[in-house]
Structures are given as structure tokens and as C-alpha cells.
Design an enzyme around this catalytic site. Structure first.
Site, PDB file in Angstrom:
ATOM      1  N   GLY A  72      48.271  30.198  42.195  1.00 54.35           N
ATOM      2  CA  GLY A  72      48.792  31.166  41.231  1.00 54.35           C
ATOM      3  C   GLY A  72      48.157  32.527  41.429  1.00 54.35           C
ATOM      4  O   GLY A  72      47.003  32.644  41.804  1.00 54.35           O
ATOM      5  N   GLY A 120      41.979  24.040  44.204  1.00 51.77           N
ATOM      6  CA  GLY A 120      42.811  23.321  45.169  1.00 51.77           C
ATOM      7  C   GLY A 120      42.906  24.060  46.485  1.00 51.77           C
ATOM      8  O   GLY A 120      42.797  23.467  47.569  1.00 51.77           O
ATOM      9  N   ASP A 136      42.349  31.172  34.292  1.00 54.52           N
ATOM     10  CA  ASP A 136      41.771  30.198  33.351  1.00 54.52           C
ATOM     11  C   ASP A 136      40.248  30.193  33.353  1.00 54.52           C
ATOM     12  O   ASP A 136      39.633  29.640  32.450  1.00 54.52           O
ATOM     13  CB  ASP A 136      42.239  28.776  33.692  1.00 54.52           C
ATOM     14  N   ARG A 190      43.703  69.234  41.629  1.00 56.40           N
ATOM     15  CA  ARG A 190      43.849  69.211  40.176  1.00 56.40           C
ATOM     16  C   ARG A 190      42.535  68.704  39.593  1.00 56.40           C
ATOM     17  O   ARG A 190      41.847  67.900  40.211  1.00 56.40           O
ATOM     18  CB  ARG A 190      44.984  68.279  39.741  1.00 56.40           C
TER      19      ARG A 190
END
Length: 753
Positions: free
Chosen positions: A27, A122, A168, A625
Site C-alpha cells: 500500500g 510483507g 498503520d 521573489r
């Protein structure tokens, strides 16, 4: 700017003749791109070839265009992007030996013998299997005629290093995985948004967060928002929890609370192992640098490692030990050994759980201690101050103390702006920015007599002083005044809270993380505003007084080309070199630059001077800038880190004072005049420590209001390397492999309740 000396090894030659491949798997998680960028750029800095592996292990198996050379420019503008730009895919092929044979062949053909994997447990386990099989895979490839013996000889060993990417935070061995902090930010934003509505309508708010097997997100969210209850898989509630929950919600409503927050992890279970769902609750309640060095320093005997975070230290841990402990957590939960599961999660998780237990489900004791503890904020306001006050007040009440709020700092202590502060008053303070108590920079020196009289009048036995350098200096003045005013002979603890992060005795200050997030997100927006504009350089001024922490860390986070600070002297030649560097950069595909300047880095090379110099010297090549961020860095709601950090600091401070008061009780009264009765509570490397003010005085540059030694200065060469400056990196300090299995538990200061 002076180069950093090396110890025998030229770091720019460490990777010559070697190749590194980097892939992301499983994921996606925010922060993966930053890890990929750092891995690529440091790899190139060492002279190594670096390859992207697109689409994770599937790309490793498929080869071809999925494995492409990475260049310096190819990782530009990646820092602020979420997910992973090189793709991530689940791969069944790599789980088979045939798939791993193809992957090995693809790497051998490219001469890649170093693999950096960013993913979950994993993905990292798969990498280790690949490594252990490597020799046999090469033999099979030779026998099948896929590679030659010469190719096998040059690729005889595969080095593996892992970085854990998982929102997680479910991997043991690291305090925080890549993506967790961003996930917490999103969750806290939701909590802050919904709690306003919930409070208006006097409702209970139940929030389910991700965490099928790990309760970290739920636990830290509960600490960060002051939840009434949290349900996590590692520690199921006792039988009969439904009645306990209903009773607790009823009690808080009767006490005047208009809001109840309940956090539940998606994997929450009861003692019998059955899921606890939001519906049940509703019915019952009616809520990459270290990685490259690890690869290049590896030998055939070095076990595959994972680069982890412990406190503010990057550490190397054996990959399979971490995987084993992660699996052991699941086994412990399945067997009902929930105390073991919490301990296996690691010290950070256990500390969070213990702090949560202290602040929740506790009824104030009926017997009082007759101790009065006063709390004051000193210096400039910063995000997280209120969370520290809330924790200190509630822990004090739990200890049986009477808690007093002092408004407007030392001046308020002198002018009798003192009143009792209760459990419910601080109930919603965790997520509030600024200082609810009010704060001033005034030092106590001129008010010492009035302060001593009020300490006696209100019978104050201990002080919690939360603030910046003025809090430190003011506390020193109070200690020095003990010889003349006996009333000042009481225990004192200073909790560092300032965006400048400039207090001695602590690596981090409350508020610095929120300020750093503000600066980094502003830099990202400024850079994105010029997405369609070529050849533009932004010069941004940050706060921090004489301390360059914000400028340096924001430079690392936002990918700055330079960060000017007081601690690292620079002159006109350095400014010229930086302009020349940007001029060369504009010839590449990267046509934007970012320069950060600490507000007090130089009295002569001001922001206007640097802007004018860059504008003049860059004429025709790039335009400039400038932005002065100003006091916006002090405002806003605190980040999850600052809320959590402040909560633990406030709790620990009062627990320490409670013990110190017992030591100082003599002949029916409190008398404290030893050096260790006035301390700074700070984070040092991996834990919270208390250090006497008298010791820290010797470590302080009072003229410039900074510590004489600052840990983060060692990170500055990394920023320059990532900006493609040709500098030397000190590689004399090696990160040794540590262990997470069969090691002695760390020694902590234990505080008795």
C-alpha cells in the site's frame, strides 16, 4: 561554508562501480516519495548508479522499461507529492521461485547488487527471502543459460535495506513508519472539524480509524484529541465495558461536558476476541539517507536491515528480527497475552498507552494531598502549550493536588493573576493553538519580592513553567533568588515550548513541529505557485531567533538549495557560490530554486540584501521573489506530534514534581534548594530526561539564546548533498546494527504514582 572532514573514506567514491535499485511495494503511504528522492540523490552523490523499479516487485519481475535509470532531475518536485510516483503493485509472481528467478536475472543484467525496498512487513519479508535465495537463483540462471559465470561472479551477493512505509505504524522496531504522521494529520483534521458540530449539539462522537492489527493511529488520536475512550486490538477492555462506558459518559455530561469522543481501531476486539464495532458503541453510548549508507557499508555477512526511527535517531535493525516481533504481537493478541502485545509494540507505543491510561477512566481521589501546584506559560505563545497544561492539570488532580492557573507568566505570578483550574476547564484544550493561560516575555527579576509573597499567600508548593528561553532564564533567576527569598525554595520544572527549539536540555520543543509543518506547507505552496513559471528563485525568511533549527529542517523537508543560519557562518563568497549553483541548476530541467534564511543569521546579510544580490546576479537567468513568513509560524492548531509530545511532557512533569515533593518534605513543610530540585524536562535522543538548570547553564550561549551544542547541525550536509553541492560528508560516525530480540530492556527513570 566549511567542508565536513571525512575519516579515511571519500564518501563521493563509496558507490563507484556499484548500482542501487529502489522500489516501493504494498500500500502507498505519504512520505514514500521523500524517501525515494533521498535514496536516489545520496546514491548518486556516492558515485553509484541508481535505478527506479516501477510498479514494485511486479516491475522487478517484468524488467524492461519497468527498471529505469534515475537521475538527479527525475526526483525533483517529488517531496510534496503523496503516494509513490514510481508506483506500487501487489505481485503474486514474486511469491513464486520462477518470478524471483526473472527478477534476479533482470538485476544481474543491470549489475544491481543493492536493493532498497520501501513497504510493509510483507514486502520486506519478500526482500529477505530474495536475498537468502540469491546464490541458488544465480546457479539456476547459469544452468539455464540466462546469465554467464562472469556476470554471476560480479553479482555474487545481494544487499538489502528496508524502510517501512505503512500508515498503520504496525511494524515493530521503529517509533513511526513512513506515512503515519500524514495519516494522523488527516485524522486530527477530521476530529477537529467534527467536534465543533458535536459540541454544538451535545453529542457523543464515535470515530473508527484504520488499524486492523495495530492500534497506534487510534491510540495517538485519542491522546491528541483528549478522547473519553479508545478501543485498540492490543488491549481489549475488561468484561462489562459497555456499562463502564455508559457510566463514564453520564458522569462527564453531569460534570458539564458537552462533547464525548470515542476512538475505535478497525481491528478492536473484546477479551473473547470478538470485534468491537462502531454500531455496538453507538448502541451502548447513544467516534532515505541512512538506507544508502547501510547498503554501501554492507558485507556478505551483514543481515538484511531496516532503517528505523527511535526518538530522533535513525537506527539500523535486523529486518527479520523486526518482522518476527511484528508477528509475535499478533500471536500474543490471539493467545490473550495483551500485556505482552503492548510491550512487543515497543517503548513508544507502551508509553503512549500508559499516558492514555493515566488521563482516562480515572476518578479524582477523594483524599487530597494538600499540595498546591501552579502552572504558568512564559515567552511567546506556541501550538501545544494548552495540551501540556491540560495534561499537567489532570495528572495533578489525579495525584490529589490542587492545581492553580497563573495568567500572563511571571508578571501574573507577581500581580496575583492566580486562580484554581479544574478538570473540566481544560477538557477541550488539547487541539487549541496559542496559550489559553496567556503568556508574556517578562522575567521575574524585578518582581521577585511580589512573587515570593504570592507564593506564600497562595501556599504554592511547586511550579510547572511552560515556555521558551524566557522560561529557562526566568527559572534560573528564581533559583538564584532562593538565597534571599526562602519562599522560592520549592521544586520547579521547565517544559520547553517554543517554535525556535532553542532550549538547552531538549532536542525538541513543543510547538516546533507545528511551526515546521507550517513553513514546509507554505514552501510547497509557494513552489507550486510557480509550476508554470520557469527560472524562479524564492527567498523565504523563517523565525527562530538565532537558532537555525526551523530554517535547516524546513530546508530538508522542502528541498531547499540553501539555508542560511547563524550557527554556520557565511560570507559574500558563499553567497556568490550559491548564485552560481542556481545558475547551473537553471540549465537543467529543474528551473526553480528555494532559499531559506533564518531571521537572525546575519546582521548585514539581511533578507533584502540577499534578495537584491540574487536578483542582480541572476539577471537574465532567473528572477526572484521573497516571503517573510512572520508570526503565522506561531499560530494554528497543534500537529498530532505536538499534541502527543505536550501531553506526555505535561504528565511526566507533574509525576516528577510529586516525587520531588516527597523528598523535600521536612518538618511539616516543603523546602527545596538543591540543584536537582529545579530541572528542565526534555527529550534527549530516545527518551525524556530531567536535567538541573545549574548544569544546563554551562551549556548555554545566553547572548544568542541557544545551546552551545545542537544535534541537528549534523544534518546540514545532507541538505547540501540533496541540493547537489559537491561537499564532503563525515562518515566516521557509523550507525551500528542494533537488536530487537533478546536484548536487555532499556533503563528508564521510573516515576511512582
Amino acid at each position: 561554508m566549511a567542508n565536513i572532514s571525512t575519516a579515511g573514506v571519500d564518501p563521493t567514491k563509496m558507490g563507484v562501480g556499484r548500482a542501487i535499485a529502489v522500489l516501493t511495494s504494498g500500500g502507498d503511504a505519504q512520505g514514500m516519495n521523500a524517501a525515494v528522492r533521498a535514496t536516489v540523490r545520496v546514491g548518486l552523490y556516492t558515485g553509484a548508479k541508481v535505478f527506479f523499479v516501477h510498479e514494485g516487485y511486479q516491475g522487478l519481475v517484468d524488467g524492461g522499461d519497468h527498471i529505469r535509470p534515475a537521475t538527479w532531475e527525475s526526483v525533483s518536485m517529488m517531496l510534496q507529492l503523496g503516494g509513490t510516483v514510481i508506483g506500487s503493485a501487489r505481485c503474486k509472481d514474486f511469491q513464486t521461485r520462477e518470478g524471483r528467478l526473472k527478477a534476479a536475472s533482470n538485476l544481474v543484467k543491470l549489475g544491481v547488487t543493492n536493493l532498497c525496498v520501501i513497504g510493509g512487513d510483507g514486502s520486506l519479508t519478500g526482500a529477505n527471502i530474495f536475498r537468502t535465495e540469491w546464490s541458488d537463483l544465480l546457479k539456476d540462471l547459469i544452468s539455464k543459460g540466462k546469465i554467464t559465470k562472469e556476470e554471476a561472479k560480479t553479482s555474487s551477493h545481494l544487499n538489502i535495506v528496508g524502510m517501512v512505509g505503512s500508515i498503520d505504524n504496525d511494524f515493530c522496531g521503529t517509533d513511526m513508519t513512513i506515512g503515519t504522521d500524514s495519516a494522523l494529520h488527516r485524522i486530527i483534521e477530521v476530529v477537529d472539524s467534527i467536534t465543533t458540530t458535536a459540541q454544538s449539539h451535545q453529542r457523543a462522537f464515535i470515530l473508527e480509524v484504520m488499524g486492523r492489527h495495530c492500534g497506534y493511529l487510534a491510540l495517538v488520536t485519542a491522546l491528541a484529541c483528549g478522547a473519553d475512550w479508545v478501543f485498540i486490538p492490543e488491549m481489549p477492555p475488561d468484561d462489562g465495558w459497555e456499562d463502564h462506558l455508559c457510566r463514564r459518559l453520564t458522569e462527564t455530561r453531569k460534570a458539564g461536558s458537552r462533547l464525548n469522543v470515542i476512538i475505535v481501531a478497525e481491528g478492536a476486539i473484546n477479551k473473547a476476541g470478538k470485534p468491537i464495532t462502531c454500531d455496538q458503541l453507538k448502541d451502548g453510548s447513544r467516534m532515505g539517507v541512512e538506507a544508502v549508507m547501510a547498503l554501501l557499508e554492507a558485507t556478505p555477512e551483514t543481515p538484511a536491515c531496516v532503517v528505523s526511527l527511535s526518538g530522533n535517531q535513525a537506527v539500523r535493525l535486523p529486518l527479520m528480527e523486526c518482522v518476527q516481533v511484528t508477528k509475535d504481537v499478533t500471536v500474543a493478541m490471539n493467545e490473550g497475552r495483551f500485556d505482552d502485545a503492548v510491550k512487543l509494540r515497543g517503548r513508544s507505543f507502551e508509553n503512549n498507552w500508559n499516558t492514555y491510561k493515566l488521563l482516562a477512566h480515572v476518578r479524582p481521589p477523594e483524599t487530597k494531598s494538600n499540595i498546591n501546584v501552579a502552572i504558568l506559560n512564559v515567552g511567546a505563545p506556541c501550538a501545544g502549550m494548552n495540551a501540556a497544561v491540560r495534561a499537567a492539570v489532570r495528572i495533578g488532580i489525579i495525584q490529589g493536588h490542587n492545581m492553580l492557573a497563573v495568567h500572563d507568566g511571571f508578571e501574573g505570578l507577581a500581580l496575583e493573576k492566580i486562580e484554581p483550574i479544574t478538570w473540566n476547564i481544560v477538557g477541550e484544550w488539547t487541539g487549541k493553538g496559542g496559550s489559553e493561560l496567556g503568556t508574556k516575555r517578562v522575567l521575574p527579576g524585578k518582581y521577585m519580592e511580589e512573587i515570593s509573597l504570592n507564593i506564600a499567600k497562595y501556599n504554592i508548593h511547586a511550579l510547572v513553567i511552560i515556555g521558551g528561553f524566557e522560561a529557562f532564564s526566568g527559572a534560573l533567576e528564581m533559583v538564584q533568588g532562593r538565597g534571599k527569598y526562602e519562599e522560592l525554595c520549592i521544586p520547579m520544572v521547565i517544559i520547553p515550548a517554543t517554535v525556535s527549539n532553542n532550549l538547552p536540555g531538549s532536542d525538541f520543543s513543543i510547538g516546533a513541529d507545528t511551526a515546521l509543518n507550517t513553513i514546509t506547507s507554505t514552501c510547497d505552496r509557494i513552489k507550486q505557485s510557480a509550476a508554470g513559471t520557469k527560472r524562479r528563485v524564492f527567498i523565504i525568511e523563517t523565525m527562530g531567533g538565532y537558532c537555525g533549527y526551523l530554517a535547516t529542517m524546513a530546508g530538508l523537508s522542502a528541498g531547499a538549495d540553501a539555508a542560511y543560519i547563524y550557527e554556520e557562518k557565511f560570507g559574500i563568497r558563499d553567497l556568490e557560490r550559491n548564485v552560481e549553483h542556481l545558475t547551473e541548476k537553471m540549465k537543467t530541467t529543474v528551473k526553480r530554486g528555494l532559499i531559506l534564511r533564518n531571521e537572525n543569521c546575519s546582521s548585514n546579510y539581511t533578507t533584502d540584501f540577499i534578495f537584491n544580490l540574487y536578483s542582480e546576479e541572476g539577471k537574465g537567468v532567473f528572477d526572484c521573489r521573497k516571503n517573510v513568513l512572520g508570526h503565522m509560524q506561531q499560530g494554528g492548531t497543534p500537529t498530532p506530534f505536538d499534541r502527543n509530545f505536550a501531553t506526555k511532557m505535561g504528565a511526566k512533569a507533574v509525576l516528577w514534581l510529586t516525587e520531588k515533593l516527597k523528598e523535600c518534605y521536612r518538618h511539616g513543610r516543603i523546602f527545596a534548594n538543591t540543584p536537582d530540585s529545579a530541572c528542565v524536562l526534555g527529550m534527549r535522543k530516545r527518551g525524556l530526561v530531567l536535567q538541573p538548570l545549574a548544569e544546563l547553564k554551562e551549556e548555554t550561549d545566553f547572548e544568542h539564546r541557544i545551546p552551545k551544542n545542537q544535534w541537528w547541525l549534523k544534518l546540514r550536509p545532507i541538505m547540501k548533498i540533496l541540493a547537489k553541492y559537491k561537499i564532503s560528508l563525515d562518515t566516521s560516525e557509523h550507525t551500528l546494527m542494533e537488536h530487537v530480540i533478546s536484548k536487555k530492556p532499556p533503563v528508564h527513570m521510573t516515576l511512582t504514582k
